[in-house]
Design a protein around this motif. Structure first.
Motif, PDB file in Angstrom:
ATOM      1  N   ARG A 131      -9.231  25.271 -16.360  1.00 60.76           N
ATOM      2  CA  ARG A 131      -8.930  26.698 -16.400  1.00 60.76           C
ATOM      3  C   ARG A 131      -8.889  27.182 -14.951  1.00 60.76           C
ATOM      4  O   ARG A 131      -9.909  27.233 -14.274  1.00 60.76           O
ATOM      5  N   VAL A 132      -7.694  27.525 -14.474  1.00 63.94           N
ATOM      6  CA  VAL A 132      -7.479  27.820 -13.052  1.00 63.94           C
ATOM      7  C   VAL A 132      -7.040  29.270 -12.867  1.00 63.94           C
ATOM      8  O   VAL A 132      -6.201  29.783 -13.624  1.00 63.94           O
ATOM      9  N   LEU A 133      -7.580  29.915 -11.854  1.00 60.75           N
ATOM     10  CA  LEU A 133      -7.206  31.277 -11.483  1.00 60.75           C
ATOM     11  C   LEU A 133      -6.551  31.235 -10.113  1.00 60.75           C
ATOM     12  O   LEU A 133      -7.138  30.743  -9.151  1.00 60.75           O
ATOM     13  N   ASP A 134      -5.313  31.753 -10.018  1.00 60.30           N
ATOM     14  CA  ASP A 134      -4.597  31.829  -8.745  1.00 60.30           C
ATOM     15  C   ASP A 134      -4.581  33.294  -8.307  1.00 60.30           C
ATOM     16  O   ASP A 134      -3.940  34.128  -8.946  1.00 60.30           O
ATOM     17  N   VAL A 135      -5.280  33.597  -7.233  1.00 62.89           N
ATOM     18  CA  VAL A 135      -5.459  34.981  -6.779  1.00 62.89           C
ATOM     19  C   VAL A 135      -4.505  35.282  -5.625  1.00 62.89           C
ATOM     20  O   VAL A 135      -4.466  34.548  -4.647  1.00 62.89           O
ATOM     21  N   GLY A 136      -3.765  36.383  -5.744  1.00 56.42           N
ATOM     22  CA  GLY A 136      -2.729  36.684  -4.763  1.00 56.42           C
ATOM     23  C   GLY A 136      -1.555  35.752  -4.960  1.00 56.42           C
ATOM     24  O   GLY A 136      -1.055  35.131  -4.035  1.00 56.42           O
TER      25      GLY A 136
END
Length: 241
Positions: A58-63
């Motif tokens: 589960r990956v979060l890419d911020v910006g």
């Protein structure tokens, strides 16, 4: 290189959002203003894969901008949520992902608010080429530390602050070689590795690896170089258990 995001209540900068919105229709032009990001994206993925398992994570890419890294993460098998505050860039990201039949959860959201609502939710978080575009990078790093699960990974990239990074990151990259649009960066917002690792530690993130990204103007080739952090660099951190 470029990135963006933050919070309307904290470090979002209207001038930065306007700048990236104006370029939104060019995110996927590999010869356009974001060509450098396309060129370094395989290197960013290589650095991430050295430390974290992306498949089924589960990956979060911020910006996330137009979704260059988000799509690569999804293609590597991750379940990707991606945040940005530049609406036109997010639209470009959504349209491109749909055309590639990729299920990426793009959200117009601020990481500071989002992290408070989703603590410890993500196996891995990426925040690339963004911290040099916000007013309070330490607050962003703190939020990343909140959103990642214990033992999870946070990957950051930004530019070092020194005379060489001004010469290569701004004078050469923006005006001489035209790798990125003029005005993309402000040197005073660049962040020294020592400063970034301190921000990470204060967010209960343990620095595990630093690596530079170098550019050879003669071959037009980018490369990972752990011994040269003078301009662009990456930091891998792990959340304390």
């Amino acid at each position: 290189m470029s990135g963006h995001s933050a919070s309307s209540a904290s470090s979002a900068r209207a001038d930065e959002l306007d700048k990236f919105n104006r370029l939104a229709d060019q995110w996927w032009d590999e010869e356009g203003p974001f060509g450098a990001l396309h060129a370094v994206n395989p290197l960013r993925m290589e650095f991430i894969a050295e430390h974290a398992v992306i498949e089924d994570a589960r990956v979060l890419d911020v910006g996330c901008g137009g979704g260059i890294l988000s799509e690569a993460l999804a293609l590597a098998g991750a379940e990707v949520t991606a945040l940005d505050l530049a609406t036109d860039g997010l639209d470009a990201a959504r349209h491109h992902a749909q055309a590639q039949d990729l299920a990426i959860d793009y959200r117009l959201a601020d990481i500071i608010d989002f992290a408070a609502e989703n603590p410890g939710k993500f196996d891995c978080i990426t925040c690339m080429e963004m911290l040099e575009h916000v007013d309070e990078p330490a607050r962003i790093v703190q939020a990343l530390g909140t959103a990642v699960k214990p033992g999870g990974w946070v990957f950051l990239s930004t530019l070092n602050r020194n005379p060489k990074s001004w010469l290569l990151g701004i004078a050469a990259a923006e005006y001489l070689l035209k790798l990125v649009p003029p005005g993309t960066h402000e040197h005073k917002r660049f962040i020294k590795p020592s400063e970034l690792t301190l921000m990470a530690r204060r967010a209960r993130l343990t620095p595990r690896a630093l690596c530079g990204i170098t550019y050879n103007p003669l071959t037009r080739h980018y490369a990972l170089n752990p011994h040269d952090l003078d301009v662009n660099y990456l930091l891998a951190c792990q959340k304390d258990e």
